[in-house]
Design an enzyme around this catalytic site. Structure first.
Site, short mmCIF file in Angstrom:
data_model
loop_
_atom_site.label_atom_id
_atom_site.label_comp_id
_atom_site.label_asym_id
_atom_site.label_seq_id
_atom_site.Cartn_x
_atom_site.Cartn_y
_atom_site.Cartn_z
N THR A 1 -9.12 0.57 -7.66
CA THR A 1 -9.75 0.16 -6.41
C THR A 1 -10.19 1.34 -5.57
O THR A 1 -11.32 1.36 -5.05
CB THR A 1 -8.79 -0.71 -5.58
N ASN A 2 -9.32 2.35 -5.45
CA ASN A 2 -9.61 3.51 -4.60
C ASN A 2 -9.34 4.80 -5.35
O ASN A 2 -8.51 4.84 -6.26
CB ASN A 2 -8.75 3.50 -3.34
N THR B 1 -3.55 -1.89 -7.11
CA THR B 1 -4.43 -2.93 -7.65
C THR B 1 -3.62 -3.94 -8.43
O THR B 1 -3.90 -5.14 -8.43
CB THR B 1 -5.50 -2.29 -8.55
N ASP C 1 -0.59 7.13 -13.18
CA ASP C 1 -0.10 6.97 -11.81
C ASP C 1 1.34 6.47 -11.81
O ASP C 1 2.14 6.87 -10.96
CB ASP C 1 -1.00 6.02 -11.02
N GLY D 1 -0.09 3.98 -17.65
CA GLY D 1 -0.95 4.55 -16.61
C GLY D 1 -0.34 5.80 -16.03
O GLY D 1 0.85 5.81 -15.67
N THR E 1 -1.75 -25.86 7.17
CA THR E 1 -2.20 -25.33 5.87
C THR E 1 -2.13 -23.82 5.83
O THR E 1 -1.69 -23.23 4.83
CB THR E 1 -3.63 -25.81 5.58
N GLY F 1 -7.61 5.42 -8.88
CA GLY F 1 -7.13 4.09 -9.23
C GLY F 1 -8.28 3.13 -9.41
O GLY F 1 -9.45 3.47 -9.19
#
Length: 256
Positions: A10-11, A132, A109, A107, A184, A8
């Site tokens: 990110t990983n 992601t 995946d 994709g 906040t 992927g």
């Protein structure tokens, strides 16, 4: 034993299965510049630590959403392990029909997740993948992948908010106790987390309406467990859905 790889943005997730059992799983950061020998050092080190014999592998399946990484992982498998991997795309036999405008652009995946969910639950099914990007992937009752929705990752929403507002700083991405934040941090958590929950629930409702019946919703990916606890429409959270889908694809598409 099978080597299963989901690359992927990110990983990169690695799994080794023996029959229906996942005997090892590893996750490393995606490095688009790593060469085959570098990938081999990574996977060989991880396998040695878990006492997994890579020379006992019978096959390999690769799903990659990162074109720059695909050839290097494939070459590593061929050169170092001596196997010709199945590289998943829309033409791969997955047990579902890819019924969208441009099948080759989706994709892999997303297709693997959809195929795994359909094999386990039938249809109509939505796979809600918190990766992601957050994707909702739809399979009909008769096994057609008809597309879905792609939304920004919740971390991207958080980072954009913090990056564009001078007086806001990073907060922990957890569900707050109340929608009305009295400070906040709580206000940001409400807006981000409950706002994202509303996005997910709203998309599920719209997809159900378009499909014409209530879908089974399967969650996977990093935030999948958290949202499964707070969204009644999510039926189950399966962290290894993609890896399990790759194993099922091997069973269908392996060389004879």
């Amino acid at each position: 034993m099978l080597l299963l790889i989901d690359a992927g943005n990110t990983n990169v997730k690695f799994g080794v299965s023996q029959g229906d059992e996942l005997v090892a799983r590893w996750r490393v950061s995606t490095n688009r510049t790593s060469m085959p020998d570098e990938w081999w050092v990574i996977i060989n080190t991880l396998a040695a630590a878990d006492k997994v014999e890579l020379n006992s592998l019978d096959g390999a399946v690769l799903s990659s959403s990162v074109p720059a990484v695909t050839p290097w992982l494939s070459q590593m498998i061929r050169d170092r392990i001596g196997l010709d991997p199945i590289v998943v795309d829309a033409m791969t036999n997955m047990g579902i029909q890819v019924d969208i405008d441009n099948p080759l652009e989706v994709g892999p995946d997303r297709l693997v997740d959809a195929a795994a969910a359909f094999a386990r639950f039938g249809g109509p099914t939505i796979v809600l993948d918190f990766g992601t990007a957050t994707t909702l992937n739809v399979v009909t009752r008769d096994g057609r992948f008809i597309g879905g929705a792609i939304a920004p990752d919740i971390r991207a929403a958080h980072d954009a908010l913090v990056g564009r507002a001078a007086r806001l700083t990073s907060v922990e991405l957890v569900m707050p106790a109340n929608a009305i934040g009295r400070n906040t941090v709580a206000s940001m958590q409400s807006g981000i987390m409950f706002g994202y929950l509303g996005l997910v629930e709203g998309l599920i409702r719209r997809i159900d309406a378009e499909v014409g019946e209530t879908t089974t919703v399967v969650a996977t990916g990093g935030f999948g467990r958290l949202f499964a606890e707070h969204c009644p429409r999510i039926s189950i959270y399966l962290p290894d859905l993609t890896i399990d889908g790759l194993r099922l694809i091997w069973e269908r598409a392996r060389p004879t």
